[in-house]
Design an enzyme around this catalytic site. Structure first.
Site, PDB file in Angstrom:
ATOM      1  N   HIS A 156      -1.324   6.939   7.947  1.00  0.00           N
ATOM      2  CA  HIS A 156      -0.438   7.896   7.276  1.00  0.00           C
ATOM      3  C   HIS A 156      -1.154   9.239   7.051  1.00  0.00           C
ATOM      4  O   HIS A 156      -0.517  10.294   7.053  1.00  0.00           O
ATOM      5  CB  HIS A 156       0.016   7.355   5.913  1.00  0.00           C
ATOM      6  CG  HIS A 156       1.171   6.397   5.978  1.00  0.00           C
ATOM      7  ND1 HIS A 156       2.424   6.761   6.414  1.00  0.00           N
ATOM      8  CD2 HIS A 156       1.266   5.083   5.632  1.00  0.00           C
ATOM      9  CE1 HIS A 156       3.234   5.702   6.336  1.00  0.00           C
ATOM     10  NE2 HIS A 156       2.557   4.678   5.872  1.00  0.00           N
ATOM     11  N   GLN A 180       3.215   9.855   1.625  1.00  0.00           N
ATOM     12  CA  GLN A 180       4.488   9.167   1.368  1.00  0.00           C
ATOM     13  C   GLN A 180       5.141   9.615   0.064  1.00  0.00           C
ATOM     14  O   GLN A 180       6.317   9.347  -0.167  1.00  0.00           O
ATOM     15  CB  GLN A 180       4.278   7.648   1.337  1.00  0.00           C
ATOM     16  CG  GLN A 180       3.897   7.078   2.687  1.00  0.00           C
ATOM     17  CD  GLN A 180       3.771   5.572   2.610  1.00  0.00           C
ATOM     18  OE1 GLN A 180       2.732   5.053   2.249  1.00  0.00           O
ATOM     19  NE2 GLN A 180       4.838   4.863   2.936  1.00  0.00           N
ATOM     20  N   HIS A 196      -3.110   0.703   8.574  1.00  0.00           N
ATOM     21  CA  HIS A 196      -1.748   1.233   8.423  1.00  0.00           C
ATOM     22  C   HIS A 196      -1.735   2.409   7.452  1.00  0.00           C
ATOM     23  O   HIS A 196      -1.171   3.477   7.756  1.00  0.00           O
ATOM     24  CB  HIS A 196      -0.820   0.106   7.931  1.00  0.00           C
ATOM     25  CG  HIS A 196       0.573   0.546   7.604  1.00  0.00           C
ATOM     26  ND1 HIS A 196       1.688   0.089   8.265  1.00  0.00           N
ATOM     27  CD2 HIS A 196       1.040   1.423   6.667  1.00  0.00           C
ATOM     28  CE1 HIS A 196       2.769   0.662   7.763  1.00  0.00           C
ATOM     29  NE2 HIS A 196       2.407   1.482   6.778  1.00  0.00           N
ATOM     30  N   GLU A 197      -2.359   2.222   6.292  1.00  0.00           N
ATOM     31  CA  GLU A 197      -2.324   3.275   5.270  1.00  0.00           C
ATOM     32  C   GLU A 197      -3.100   4.510   5.709  1.00  0.00           C
ATOM     33  O   GLU A 197      -2.662   5.642   5.481  1.00  0.00           O
ATOM     34  CB  GLU A 197      -2.864   2.746   3.932  1.00  0.00           C
ATOM     35  CG  GLU A 197      -2.049   1.611   3.316  1.00  0.00           C
ATOM     36  CD  GLU A 197      -0.561   1.892   3.200  1.00  0.00           C
ATOM     37  OE1 GLU A 197      -0.177   3.075   3.069  1.00  0.00           O
ATOM     38  OE2 GLU A 197       0.223   0.932   3.270  1.00  0.00           O
ATOM     39  N   CYS A 253       6.995  -0.670   6.088  1.00  0.00           N
ATOM     40  CA  CYS A 253       6.494   0.563   5.484  1.00  0.00           C
ATOM     41  C   CYS A 253       7.534   1.059   4.483  1.00  0.00           C
ATOM     42  O   CYS A 253       8.739   1.050   4.797  1.00  0.00           O
ATOM     43  CB  CYS A 253       6.261   1.606   6.578  1.00  0.00           C
ATOM     44  SG  CYS A 253       5.634   3.174   5.973  1.00  0.00           S
ATOM     45  N   LEU A 254       7.087   1.494   3.319  1.00  0.00           N
ATOM     46  CA  LEU A 254       8.024   1.981   2.298  1.00  0.00           C
ATOM     47  C   LEU A 254       8.776   3.225   2.777  1.00  0.00           C
ATOM     48  O   LEU A 254       9.839   3.539   2.251  1.00  0.00           O
ATOM     49  CB  LEU A 254       7.280   2.286   0.995  1.00  0.00           C
ATOM     50  CG  LEU A 254       6.690   1.063   0.279  1.00  0.00           C
ATOM     51  CD1 LEU A 254       5.882   1.504  -0.938  1.00  0.00           C
ATOM     52  CD2 LEU A 254       7.773   0.076  -0.125  1.00  0.00           C
ATOM     53  N   GLY A 271       0.834  -1.196   0.000  1.00  0.00           N
ATOM     54  CA  GLY A 271       0.000   0.000   0.000  1.00  0.00           C
ATOM     55  C   GLY A 271       0.865   1.241   0.000  1.00  0.00           C
ATOM     56  O   GLY A 271       2.077   1.178   0.283  1.00  0.00           O
TER      57      GLY A 271
HETATM   58 NI    NI Z   1       3.446   2.828   5.510  1.00  0.00          NI
END
Ligand code: NI
Length: 181
Positions: free
Chosen positions: A150, A52, A146-147, A104-105, A47
């Site tokens: 953000h 991000q 999680h997303e 997480c990216l 995701g």
């Molecule tokens: Ni993340």
């Protein structure tokens, strides 16, 4: 197609509360979402949220691959197809939470064990400007939580309860995949 630069933990854009999208069907939003999807696939993520990629707007893209849904034993063995969430809202459908491992990216090479609600409902606008609603459990519910975190400036390490369950993936998986406790 454009691959966008991904912000890493410490960048202020990741701590901001993102603004709602005024017009989900605008060409700018459509282009941004296409680029987010390209970026997510390029980076090998499950995701990606707009902050991000340095855009403080309430947009998330994600997908759950069938293999992952199966390994998590969700009973959602078909996985979840690529999904776009614009201005998403989450409602927990139970107080029950479970610990599970996340990456997480924006925090490359690391993972941590995070508590999440096991059963949620979420709603959002799609690219056509229609509001839709889904129920989710297990890993699917975890990814959405999680997303969406953000969008409120929350990164998964802020939710870790046992900091011994946080570290470099390479170290934590030396003896094989870590178990959730
Ligand atoms: Ni993340």
């Amino acid at each position: 197609m454009a691959i966008l630069k991904i912000a890493r933990i410490g960048h202020p854009v990741l701590r901001q509360k993102s603004a709602p999208v005024d017009n989900p069907t605008s060409p700018y939003i459509k282009q941004l979402i296409e680029d987010m999807i390209d970026t997510m696939y390029d980076a090998g993520g499950t995701g990606l949220a707009a902050p991000q990629v340095h855009v403080s707007k309430r947009i998330v893209v994600f997908t759950v691959y069938p293999e992952r849904a199966q390994s998590e034993g969700d009973g959602e063995q078909a996985g979840v197809p690529l999904t776009v969430l614009i201005n998403p809202e989450i409602t927990p459908l139970s107080d029950e939470t479970e610990q599970g491992w996340e990456g997480c990216l924006s925090i490359p090479g690391m993972m941590g064990q995070v508590p999440r609600f096991t059963h949620i409902r979420y709603s959002a606008y799609d690219l056509d400007g229609n509001r839709f609603e889904r129920e989710a459990r297990g890993f699917h519910a975890r990814v959405v939580q999680h997303e969406c975190d953000h969008l409120d400036g929350i990164l998964y390490p802020f939710r870790i309860e046992d900091m011994s369950k946080f570290g470099f993936t390479e170290e934590l998986t030396r003896q094989g995949p870590p178990k959730s406790e």
